[in-house]
Design a protein around this motif. Structure first.
Motif, PDB file in Angstrom:
ATOM      1  N   PRO A 207       0.816  -1.225   0.000  1.00 11.16           N
ATOM      2  CA  PRO A 207       0.000   0.000   0.000  1.00 11.16           C
ATOM      3  C   PRO A 207       0.848   1.274   0.000  1.00 11.16           C
ATOM      4  CG  PRO A 207       0.054  -0.931   2.202  1.00 11.16           C
ATOM      5  CD  PRO A 207       0.798  -1.896   1.314  1.00 11.16           C
ATOM      6  N   ILE A 208       2.128   1.166   0.429  1.00  6.60           N
ATOM      7  CA  ILE A 208       2.978   2.371   0.461  1.00  6.60           C
ATOM      8  C   ILE A 208       3.312   2.820  -0.961  1.00  6.60           C
ATOM      9  CG2 ILE A 208       5.249   3.260   1.120  1.00  6.60           C
ATOM     10  CD1 ILE A 208       5.068   1.707   3.686  1.00  6.60           C
ATOM     11  N   VAL A 209       3.622   1.855  -1.823  1.00  6.25           N
ATOM     12  CA  VAL A 209       3.915   2.211  -3.216  1.00  6.25           C
ATOM     13  C   VAL A 209       2.664   2.778  -3.888  1.00  6.25           C
ATOM     14  CG1 VAL A 209       4.563   1.293  -5.478  1.00  6.25           C
ATOM     15  CG2 VAL A 209       5.809   0.568  -3.429  1.00  6.25           C
ATOM     16  N   ALA A 210       1.516   2.132  -3.655  1.00  3.38           N
ATOM     17  CA  ALA A 210       0.265   2.626  -4.255  1.00  3.38           C
ATOM     18  C   ALA A 210      -0.052   4.028  -3.753  1.00  3.38           C
ATOM     19  CB  ALA A 210      -0.878   1.660  -3.930  1.00  3.38           C
ATOM     20  N   ALA A 211       0.099   4.249  -2.445  1.00  2.11           N
ATOM     21  CA  ALA A 211      -0.225   5.557  -1.872  1.00  2.11           C
ATOM     22  C   ALA A 211       0.757   6.622  -2.355  1.00  2.11           C
ATOM     23  CB  ALA A 211      -0.230   5.481  -0.346  1.00  2.11           C
ATOM     24  N   SER A 212       2.023   6.236  -2.554  1.00  2.00           N
ATOM     25  CA  SER A 212       3.021   7.192  -3.047  1.00  2.00           C
ATOM     26  C   SER A 212       2.676   7.651  -4.456  1.00  2.00           C
ATOM     27  CB  SER A 212       4.411   6.554  -3.043  1.00  2.00           C
ATOM     28  OG  SER A 212       4.752   6.164  -1.732  1.00  2.00           O
ATOM     29  N   HIS A 213       2.270   6.715  -5.310  1.00  2.00           N
ATOM     30  CA  HIS A 213       1.827   7.092  -6.655  1.00  2.00           C
ATOM     31  C   HIS A 213       0.633   8.035  -6.576  1.00  2.00           C
ATOM     32  CE1 HIS A 213       4.179   4.792  -9.641  1.00  2.00           C
ATOM     33  NE2 HIS A 213       4.447   4.007  -8.614  1.00  2.00           N
ATOM     34  N   LEU A 214      -0.260   7.754  -5.639  1.00  2.00           N
ATOM     35  CA  LEU A 214      -1.458   8.591  -5.504  1.00  2.00           C
ATOM     36  C   LEU A 214      -1.076  10.021  -5.096  1.00  2.00           C
ATOM     37  CD1 LEU A 214      -4.473   9.091  -5.459  1.00  2.00           C
ATOM     38  CD2 LEU A 214      -4.560   8.082  -3.165  1.00  2.00           C
ATOM     39  N   VAL A 215      -0.133  10.155  -4.157  1.00  2.00           N
ATOM     40  CA  VAL A 215       0.292  11.495  -3.722  1.00  2.00           C
ATOM     41  C   VAL A 215       0.757  12.308  -4.928  1.00  2.00           C
ATOM     42  CG1 VAL A 215       2.037  12.792  -2.408  1.00  2.00           C
ATOM     43  CG2 VAL A 215       0.920  10.800  -1.370  1.00  2.00           C
ATOM     44  N   LEU A 216       1.555  11.689  -5.789  1.00  2.00           N
ATOM     45  CA  LEU A 216       2.060  12.405  -6.963  1.00  2.00           C
ATOM     46  C   LEU A 216       0.952  12.659  -7.985  1.00  2.00           C
ATOM     47  CD1 LEU A 216       5.506  10.643  -7.362  1.00  2.00           C
ATOM     48  CD2 LEU A 216       5.007  12.849  -6.313  1.00  2.00           C
ATOM     49  N   ALA A 217       0.098  11.664  -8.173  1.00  2.00           N
ATOM     50  CA  ALA A 217      -0.994  11.834  -9.153  1.00  2.00           C
ATOM     51  C   ALA A 217      -1.924  12.976  -8.745  1.00  2.00           C
ATOM     52  CB  ALA A 217      -1.777  10.526  -9.277  1.00  2.00           C
ATOM     53  N   LEU A 218      -2.165  13.107  -7.449  1.00  2.00           N
ATOM     54  CA  LEU A 218      -3.072  14.148  -6.964  1.00  2.00           C
ATOM     55  C   LEU A 218      -2.581  15.551  -7.338  1.00  2.00           C
ATOM     56  CD1 LEU A 218      -3.865  12.771  -3.381  1.00  2.00           C
ATOM     57  CD2 LEU A 218      -5.486  12.962  -5.282  1.00  2.00           C
ATOM     58  N   GLN A 219      -1.264  15.697  -7.422  1.00  2.00           N
ATOM     59  CA  GLN A 219      -0.713  17.017  -7.742  1.00  2.00           C
ATOM     60  C   GLN A 219      -1.062  17.470  -9.154  1.00  2.00           C
ATOM     61  OE1 GLN A 219       0.375  18.568  -5.097  1.00  2.00           O
ATOM     62  NE2 GLN A 219      -0.019  16.593  -4.122  1.00  2.00           N
ATOM     63  N   SER A 220      -1.429  16.534 -10.004  1.00  2.00           N
ATOM     64  CA  SER A 220      -1.751  16.939 -11.376  1.00  2.00           C
ATOM     65  C   SER A 220      -3.183  17.463 -11.510  1.00  2.00           C
ATOM     66  CB  SER A 220      -1.513  15.772 -12.339  1.00  2.00           C
ATOM     67  OG  SER A 220      -2.468  14.761 -12.102  1.00  2.00           O
ATOM     68  N   ILE A 221      -3.999  17.286 -10.487  1.00  2.00           N
ATOM     69  CA  ILE A 221      -5.373  17.812 -10.593  1.00  2.00           C
ATOM     70  C   ILE A 221      -5.327  19.332 -10.689  1.00  2.00           C
ATOM     71  CG2 ILE A 221      -7.627  18.004  -9.477  1.00  2.00           C
ATOM     72  CD1 ILE A 221      -7.103  15.356  -8.083  1.00  2.00           C
ATOM     73  N   VAL A 222      -4.607  19.957  -9.756  1.00  2.00           N
ATOM     74  CA  VAL A 222      -4.547  21.421  -9.747  1.00  2.00           C
ATOM     75  C   VAL A 222      -3.818  21.937 -10.993  1.00  2.00           C
ATOM     76  CG1 VAL A 222      -3.638  23.435  -8.520  1.00  2.00           C
ATOM     77  CG2 VAL A 222      -4.693  21.554  -7.238  1.00  2.00           C
ATOM     78  N   SER A 223      -2.702  21.294 -11.336  1.00  2.00           N
ATOM     79  CA  SER A 223      -1.884  21.834 -12.431  1.00  2.00           C
ATOM     80  C   SER A 223      -2.452  21.548 -13.815  1.00  2.00           C
ATOM     81  CB  SER A 223      -0.454  21.288 -12.338  1.00  2.00           C
ATOM     82  OG  SER A 223      -0.437  19.902 -12.585  1.00  2.00           O
ATOM     83  N   ARG A 224      -3.198  20.453 -13.971  1.00  2.00           N
ATOM     84  CA  ARG A 224      -3.635  20.021 -15.305  1.00  2.00           C
ATOM     85  C   ARG A 224      -5.136  20.013 -15.523  1.00  2.00           C
ATOM     86  NH1 ARG A 224       0.147  20.926 -18.572  1.00  2.00           N
ATOM     87  NH2 ARG A 224      -0.082  22.633 -17.114  1.00  2.00           N
ATOM     88  N   GLU A 225      -5.933  20.063 -14.469  1.00  2.00           N
ATOM     89  CA  GLU A 225      -7.375  19.885 -14.670  1.00  2.00           C
ATOM     90  C   GLU A 225      -8.215  21.088 -14.266  1.00  2.00           C
ATOM     91  OE1 GLU A 225      -9.089  16.092 -13.657  1.00  2.00           O
ATOM     92  OE2 GLU A 225      -7.117  15.205 -13.384  1.00  2.00           O
ATOM     93  N   VAL A 226      -7.689  21.920 -13.361  1.00  2.00           N
ATOM     94  CA  VAL A 226      -8.445  23.094 -12.908  1.00  2.00           C
ATOM     95  C   VAL A 226      -8.090  24.274 -13.807  1.00  2.00           C
ATOM     96  CG1 VAL A 226      -8.814  24.680 -10.977  1.00  2.00           C
ATOM     97  CG2 VAL A 226      -8.479  22.245 -10.528  1.00  2.00           C
ATOM     98  N   HIS A 227      -9.090  25.070 -14.164  1.00  2.00           N
ATOM     99  CA  HIS A 227      -8.835  26.257 -14.983  1.00  2.00           C
ATOM    100  C   HIS A 227      -7.775  27.131 -14.301  1.00  2.00           C
ATOM    101  CE1 HIS A 227      -9.394  29.978 -17.143  1.00  2.00           C
ATOM    102  NE2 HIS A 227     -10.215  29.366 -17.994  1.00  2.00           N
ATOM    103  N   PRO A 228      -6.786  27.585 -15.078  1.00  2.00           N
ATOM    104  CA  PRO A 228      -5.697  28.360 -14.466  1.00  2.00           C
ATOM    105  C   PRO A 228      -6.145  29.631 -13.738  1.00  2.00           C
ATOM    106  CG  PRO A 228      -5.082  27.651 -16.666  1.00  2.00           C
ATOM    107  CD  PRO A 228      -6.527  27.292 -16.489  1.00  2.00           C
TER     108      PRO A 228
END
Ligand SMILES: [Zn+2]
Ligand SMILES: [Zn+2]
Length: 394
Positions: A207-228
């Motif tokens: 679960p640590i590897v899965a959660a680590s990927h999730l932490v990084l993936a979450l950062q792309s919501i603000v940078s790539r999905e929300v209107h600037p």
């Protein structure tokens, strides 16, 4: 005829003493028994009709004068924080581990000062409701008061409140229409894998590897999905998993705070965070449990109400006291829930810029913070003027 500020000056010493008394005896959210009783007993003495226990430890008091039909609410919050005070001031907290580090002692005393003057002078026509809210610091005191029928029992046509702002000149006002504070929600994400020996990862689901990927993936919501042009904040503030170097744990837990300045972005963040948690867990053969806690909404000021406060402030203090283009904050406040029900304005009052002890510049939620008593008279005067201008025969 004395001016409003002169009237407030008459009660100033008493109210500053009261502020310091509250400061020295902080109480956490929903534990404001002493503070609430102090508030309620004073208001009773001054002729208000007082309701205790509104939203557990909240207090609401009503004063009706004349035949005016309008009803106005003024709100202050009363709770302290779990911080050990290091201000070194004579009126510092006497309770280890507890502190008025957000100035709610000052908000309460300022509203009391206004209530005192209004009860003495009775120079308005209508119904004044003064609302002393418990548990603003994350525990949902506003919701508790609403659930207790706050606005059914004490109907209000307008609602005003202020928060002090260290870093802005003492007594100067930040008044804006529209969004003034962000929403604040919490997500608790549990990634469930399969525990095992650290030397046999192929037999486990880590679960640590899965959660680590999730932490990084979450950062792309603000940078790539929300209107600037929009504000969005996704912060992973806690990541807990495992105990030993040679053990793959069975689960990992992430705790997030999520902020937005529109309800559409707020809902989108919830949907995307939830979807990503499940997808990232699945990629790694794990599963996700998402406990998404919908907490404080965006705090939005009514345009007319903000203009009303600005006019009253200009009349009382002049243009120089108004800070132009006051920006919306990334913090949140559950007054937003009340402002969804009653149009109003949450304005900011500068607490001072000098960070020396007692000068008001130290940031809120810091162990050295103190509410600046020098802003109490002018802010109480503004409350009084808002009442006198709004509660008139129409
Ligand atoms: Zn606070
Ligand atoms: Zn606060």
């Amino acid at each position: 005829m004395p001016t409003v500020l002169q009237e407030v000056r008459e009660v100033q010493d008493e109210m500053v003493a009261l502020r310091r008394q509250i400061h020295a005896h902080p109480e956490l959210g929903f534990e404001e028994h002493q503070t609430g009783e102090l508030v309620a007993s004073r208001l009773e003495r001054w002729g208000f009709e007082v309701a205790r226990g509104v939203g557990r430890t909240g207090v609401v008091a009503r004063l009706q004068v004349g035949r005016g039909k309008r009803r106005l609410g003024l709100r202050a919050d009363m709770d302290g924080l779990p911080i050990t005070e290091l201000s070194g001031l004579p009126h510092a907290s006497r309770r280890p581990g507890l502190m008025h580090a957000c100035g709610h002692d000052g908000h309460t005393a300022t509203l009391l000062a206004a209530a005192r003057v209004l009860a003495l002078t009775r120079a308005f026509s209508g119904t004044l409701n003064v609302i002393f809210q418990p548990a603003e610091e994350g525990l949902g005191g506003a919701q508790a008061m609403l659930d207790d029928g706050l606005f059914e029992r004490f109907p209000c046509d307008r609602l005003f409140a202020f928060h002090n702002s260290p870093g802005a000149p003492a007594g100067h006002l930040g008044i804006r229409a529209g969004v003034v504070y962000s929403s604040s929600d919490t997500a608790i994400i549990r990634i469930v894998g399969r525990g095992g020996h650290g030397a046999k990862p192929h037999l486990a689901v880590d679960p640590i590897v899965a959660a680590s990927h999730l932490v990084l993936a979450l950062q792309s919501i603000v940078s790539r999905e929300v209107h600037p042009n929009e504000l969005a904040i996704v912060t992973v503030g806690a990541f807990h998993a495992g105990d030993a170097p040679n053990v793959i744990p069975a689960f990992a837990e992430l705790r997030l705070t999520v902020r937005a300045r529109s309800e559409a972005v707020r809902a989108m963040l919830r949907d995307r965070i939830t979807a990503m948690a499940h997808a990232q867990a699945q990629v790694h053969g794990a599963t996700a449990e998402v406990d998404y806690r919908w907490r404080y909404p965006v705090t939005v000021n009514d345009e007319g109400a903000a203009a009303f406060v600005r006019e009253a402030a200009r009349e009382l203090m002049g243009d120089a006291a108004l800070i132009p283009d006051w920006p919306p904050g990334t913090a949140s406040d559950d007054l937003g829930l009340m402002l969804q029900r009653v149009p109003g304005c949450y304005f900011n009052v500068g607490n001072g810029t000098d960070e020396a002890p007692g000068q008001g510049g130290c940031p809120v939620h810091n162990a050295g913070y103190d509410f600046n008593d020098r802003i109490l008279p002018s802010t109480a005067s503004l409350f009084v003027r808002l009442v006198q201008r709004y509660l008139v025969d129409v």
